[in-house]
Design a protein around this motif. Structure first.
Motif, short mmCIF file in Angstrom:
data_model
loop_
_atom_site.label_atom_id
_atom_site.label_comp_id
_atom_site.label_asym_id
_atom_site.label_seq_id
_atom_site.Cartn_x
_atom_site.Cartn_y
_atom_site.Cartn_z
N PRO A 157 -22.04 4.97 -1.54
CA PRO A 157 -20.62 4.83 -1.85
C PRO A 157 -20.26 3.44 -1.34
O PRO A 157 -20.89 2.87 -0.38
CB PRO A 157 -19.71 5.92 -1.03
N VAL A 158 -19.39 2.52 -1.82
CA VAL A 158 -19.17 1.29 -1.56
C VAL A 158 -17.68 1.17 -1.23
O VAL A 158 -16.75 1.70 -1.95
CB VAL A 158 -19.36 0.41 -2.86
N LEU A 159 -17.25 0.31 -0.21
CA LEU A 159 -16.08 -0.05 0.25
C LEU A 159 -15.96 -1.54 0.00
O LEU A 159 -16.65 -2.15 0.86
CB LEU A 159 -15.28 0.35 1.61
N LEU A 160 -15.04 -1.91 -0.72
CA LEU A 160 -14.74 -3.35 -0.85
C LEU A 160 -13.40 -3.89 -0.08
O LEU A 160 -12.44 -3.16 -0.43
CB LEU A 160 -14.74 -3.84 -2.22
N VAL A 161 -13.32 -4.54 0.76
CA VAL A 161 -12.12 -5.16 1.05
C VAL A 161 -11.75 -6.74 1.03
O VAL A 161 -12.55 -7.36 1.51
CB VAL A 161 -11.79 -4.66 2.88
N ALA A 162 -10.83 -6.79 0.21
CA ALA A 162 -10.65 -8.27 -0.02
C ALA A 162 -9.28 -8.70 0.36
O ALA A 162 -8.24 -8.20 0.42
CB ALA A 162 -10.41 -8.27 -1.89
N GLY A 163 -9.34 -9.86 1.07
CA GLY A 163 -8.12 -10.77 1.48
C GLY A 163 -7.92 -11.94 0.67
O GLY A 163 -8.82 -12.66 0.70
N GLY A 164 -6.78 -11.89 -0.31
CA GLY A 164 -6.47 -13.07 -1.14
C GLY A 164 -7.72 -13.39 -1.79
O GLY A 164 -7.96 -12.53 -2.56
N ALA A 165 -8.02 -14.67 -2.02
CA ALA A 165 -9.15 -15.40 -2.81
C ALA A 165 -10.45 -14.79 -2.51
O ALA A 165 -11.35 -14.75 -3.29
CB ALA A 165 -9.05 -16.83 -2.62
N GLY A 166 -10.57 -14.00 -1.61
CA GLY A 166 -11.92 -13.11 -0.83
C GLY A 166 -12.15 -12.03 -2.11
O GLY A 166 -13.22 -11.52 -2.22
N ILE A 167 -11.41 -11.95 -3.14
CA ILE A 167 -11.36 -10.76 -4.07
C ILE A 167 -12.83 -11.18 -4.85
O ILE A 167 -13.29 -10.57 -5.78
CB ILE A 167 -10.29 -10.54 -5.23
N VAL A 168 -12.91 -12.64 -5.17
CA VAL A 168 -13.72 -13.13 -5.90
C VAL A 168 -15.28 -12.40 -6.05
O VAL A 168 -15.56 -11.81 -7.06
CB VAL A 168 -13.79 -14.37 -6.11
N PRO A 169 -16.18 -12.49 -5.11
CA PRO A 169 -17.24 -11.95 -4.99
C PRO A 169 -17.24 -10.36 -5.14
O PRO A 169 -18.27 -9.58 -5.52
CB PRO A 169 -17.88 -12.46 -3.77
N LEU A 170 -16.17 -9.52 -4.65
CA LEU A 170 -16.12 -8.26 -4.64
C LEU A 170 -15.91 -7.92 -6.24
O LEU A 170 -16.17 -7.11 -6.67
CB LEU A 170 -14.87 -7.80 -3.91
N MET A 171 -14.98 -8.76 -6.98
CA MET A 171 -14.74 -8.41 -8.31
C MET A 171 -16.19 -8.48 -9.11
O MET A 171 -16.26 -7.61 -10.00
CB MET A 171 -13.65 -9.33 -8.88
N ALA A 172 -16.93 -9.53 -8.78
CA ALA A 172 -18.41 -9.33 -9.26
C ALA A 172 -19.05 -8.08 -9.08
O ALA A 172 -19.90 -7.48 -10.01
CB ALA A 172 -19.13 -10.61 -8.80
N MET A 173 -19.00 -7.41 -8.06
CA MET A 173 -19.53 -6.09 -7.61
C MET A 173 -19.00 -5.01 -8.67
O MET A 173 -19.57 -4.38 -9.30
CB MET A 173 -19.48 -5.77 -6.18
N VAL A 174 -17.64 -4.90 -8.56
CA VAL A 174 -16.76 -4.22 -9.58
C VAL A 174 -17.30 -4.32 -10.73
O VAL A 174 -17.57 -3.22 -11.58
CB VAL A 174 -15.30 -4.23 -9.40
N ARG A 175 -17.35 -5.40 -11.30
CA ARG A 175 -17.94 -5.80 -12.67
C ARG A 175 -19.15 -5.52 -12.96
O ARG A 175 -19.75 -4.87 -14.12
CB ARG A 175 -17.60 -7.16 -13.35
N ALA A 176 -20.02 -5.61 -12.11
CA ALA A 176 -21.52 -5.15 -12.21
C ALA A 176 -21.94 -3.67 -12.16
O ALA A 176 -22.74 -3.40 -13.08
CB ALA A 176 -22.33 -5.78 -10.87
N ARG A 177 -20.91 -3.09 -11.37
CA ARG A 177 -21.25 -1.42 -11.51
C ARG A 177 -20.73 -0.94 -12.91
O ARG A 177 -21.42 -0.31 -13.69
CB ARG A 177 -20.00 -0.80 -10.56
N ARG A 178 -19.45 -1.53 -13.55
CA ARG A 178 -19.22 -1.30 -14.96
C ARG A 178 -20.31 -1.60 -15.84
O ARG A 178 -20.69 -1.01 -16.81
CB ARG A 178 -17.73 -2.38 -15.19
N GLN A 179 -20.91 -2.76 -15.68
CA GLN A 179 -21.82 -3.45 -16.66
C GLN A 179 -23.09 -2.47 -16.59
O GLN A 179 -23.89 -2.23 -17.62
CB GLN A 179 -22.25 -4.86 -16.17
N ALA A 180 -23.26 -2.21 -15.49
CA ALA A 180 -24.58 -1.21 -15.30
C ALA A 180 -24.54 0.14 -15.63
O ALA A 180 -25.35 1.10 -15.72
CB ALA A 180 -25.16 -1.18 -13.95
N GLY A 181 -23.10 0.77 -15.93
CA GLY A 181 -22.91 1.87 -16.05
C GLY A 181 -23.08 2.85 -14.98
O GLY A 181 -23.40 4.13 -15.02
N SER A 182 -23.08 2.19 -13.69
CA SER A 182 -23.18 3.04 -12.63
C SER A 182 -22.07 3.93 -12.30
O SER A 182 -20.97 3.62 -12.43
CB SER A 182 -23.10 2.03 -11.46
#
Lengths: 243, 199
Positions: free
Chosen positions: A114-139
């Motif tokens: 399981p994954v916990l992502l914690v973003a502060g402000g613009a720190g969302i950017v690399p974490l959004m790549a992870m959210v989208r990678a999960r979706r892209q992979a059908g994980s």
């Protein structure tokens, strides 16, 4: 692991998306781009007519997709590069890039933790790549995202994050002003937020924390205090001083 | 010269010869690390040098504080492109710590609490180039900057100045540390802009 020299490539701006009044996503076409993992960075080099050049590093906002590279740039008033990239740089214009860079703060779709992502402000950017990678992979790996932001107007990728998605829990914390229907007072992220929005330490999640230095220090210390193994807490700073 | 991006002008050109290529100056002291800052209790603190034959030399916190200290003022350069001029430190020179260490090694792996490692040539730690630093700007070194003690090797990119250092492992052959194995340069000279492997 020995890598060859990271080559500079010429990319062109394909399209732009405004995320907030001060942040713009740039979608670049980069012929020869070798692909990347969610969480990695790219160096962007700008050169002026007289040969002066300067380079900045940006987190990539989306998983690998052929020769496409997406970054989201927050405009820093008085900055040398971000006002240009968010206001002047236009579709069709060239820019040099090299990467990907960084092999630690990455999420791999084969991972089952399981994954916990914690973003502060613009720190969302690399974490959004992870959210989208999960979706892209059908994980089906369960994700929780805790996103601290000043006001609702400062949320990046707002439409996408507010759309329900199976296996992805998104929690917003507002530090300055919340929306009318938000239960609670604006506050800086604290132990209760991380405890309520995150996973129990016994689940041994992978934790990724990205934001300004003070935010990252605070959240990382909270996670360790809540019993998470320090080696499972990966951190990355994000701020105008390049830290 | 690179490809010109139309409309980009950049700032006034700086001719500061103290700034390595591709760096810009900051006044604050940004923090960069891969995980939470380890909390190290001074009574448990040890600094251990292990030679290639397995011989160990160990110092407690009290031992370290009784050694002669130096107060270098140095410029530091982070691979994330910030540089900071005139930082002042107090610490013990590696020349002092390594004076009685008998070794044929050419390389060192610096090892930290929390598991961080970084590799350096031994010669870069000698001749007044490196310290185990425990004060910054006259104060105890804060944990987020590597306290209670960090390696300080200011002539290389700052990731080589391992925070929370707990020892040096001497090696006959070079090996890759944490960031180096993730694609960063094995040596990391800011004046030659050695950021990534192959630069």
């Amino acid at each position: 692991m020995v890598q060859g020299k990271l080559a500079w490539r010429v990319g062109r701006l394909a399209e732009v998306r405004d995320e907030t009044p001060t942040a713009r996503t740039l979608v670049l076409d980069v012929p020869g781009w070798p692909g990347h993992l969610a969480g990695q960075h790219v160096d962007v080099r700008l050169t002026a007519e007289d040969g002066y050049s300067t380079t900045r590093t940006y987190s990539i906002a989306a998983p690998a997709d052929g020769e496409r590279v997406e970054i989201t740039v927050q405009r820093v008033p008085g900055g040398e590069v971000s006002p240009f990239l968010t206001e002047v740089f236009a579709p069709g214009d060239p820019v040099e890039l090299r990467g990907p860079v960084g092999g630690w703060f990455v999420w791999r779709p084969a991972s089952r933790d399981p994954v916990l992502l914690v973003a502060g402000g613009a720190g969302i950017v690399p974490l959004m790549a992870m959210v989208r990678a999960r979706r892209q992979a059908g994980s089906r790996t369960p994700f929780k995202l805790l996103y601290s932001v000043r006001t609702p107007e400062d949320v990046y990728y707002a439409g996408e994050l507010r759309r329900p998605e199976a296996g992805l829990d998104v929690t917003f914390v507002y530090s300055r002003k919340g929306p009318a229907d938000w239960p609670g007072e604006p506050h800086r992220i604290g132990v209760a937020d991380v405890n309520n929005a995150g996973w129990p330490a016994e689940f041994a999640p992978q934790c990724f924390v990205c934001g300004p230095t003070g935010f990252v220090e605070a959240v990382a210390n909270i996670l360790v205090a809540l019993g998470h193994a320090p080696r499972r807490v990966k951190t990355e700073r994000f701020g105008p001083s390049g830290s | 010269m690179g490809i010109v991006t139309p409309g980009f002008q950049g700032r006034a050109r700086s001719a500061d010869d103290k700034l390595p290529p591709g760096q810009y100056l900051v006044e604050d002291f940004p923090v960069l690390s891969a995980g939470p800052a380890p909390r190290v209790r001074l009574e448990n603190w040890r600094f251990t040098v292990t030679t290639e034959t397995g011989q160990k030399h160990e110092w407690t916190w009290a031992d370290l504080k009784t050694l002669p200290s130096e107060t270098p003022t140095v410029d530091i350069h982070c691979v994330t492109r910030w540089s900071k001029f005139g930082t002042s430190w107090r610490g013990v020179s590696l020349d002092t710590l390594l004076a009685d260490v008998d070794t044929a090694a050419d390389y060192v792996m610096a090892e930290s609490h929390g598991g961080y490692t970084t590799n350096l040539p031994l010669e870069d730690l000698l001749d007044g180039q490196a310290w185990i630093a425990y004060e910054f700007e006259g104060e105890d070194l804060p944990a987020e900057h590597g306290g209670p003690a960090r390696l300080l090797v200011p002539h290389l990119y700052f990731w080589k100045s391992a925070k929370w250092v707990k020892g040096l492992r001497l090696m006959l052959d070079d090996d890759l540390g944490f960031w180096e194995a993730a694609g960063y340069h094995s040596y990391g000279d800011p004046w030659r802009e050695q950021r990534y492997q192959g630069d």
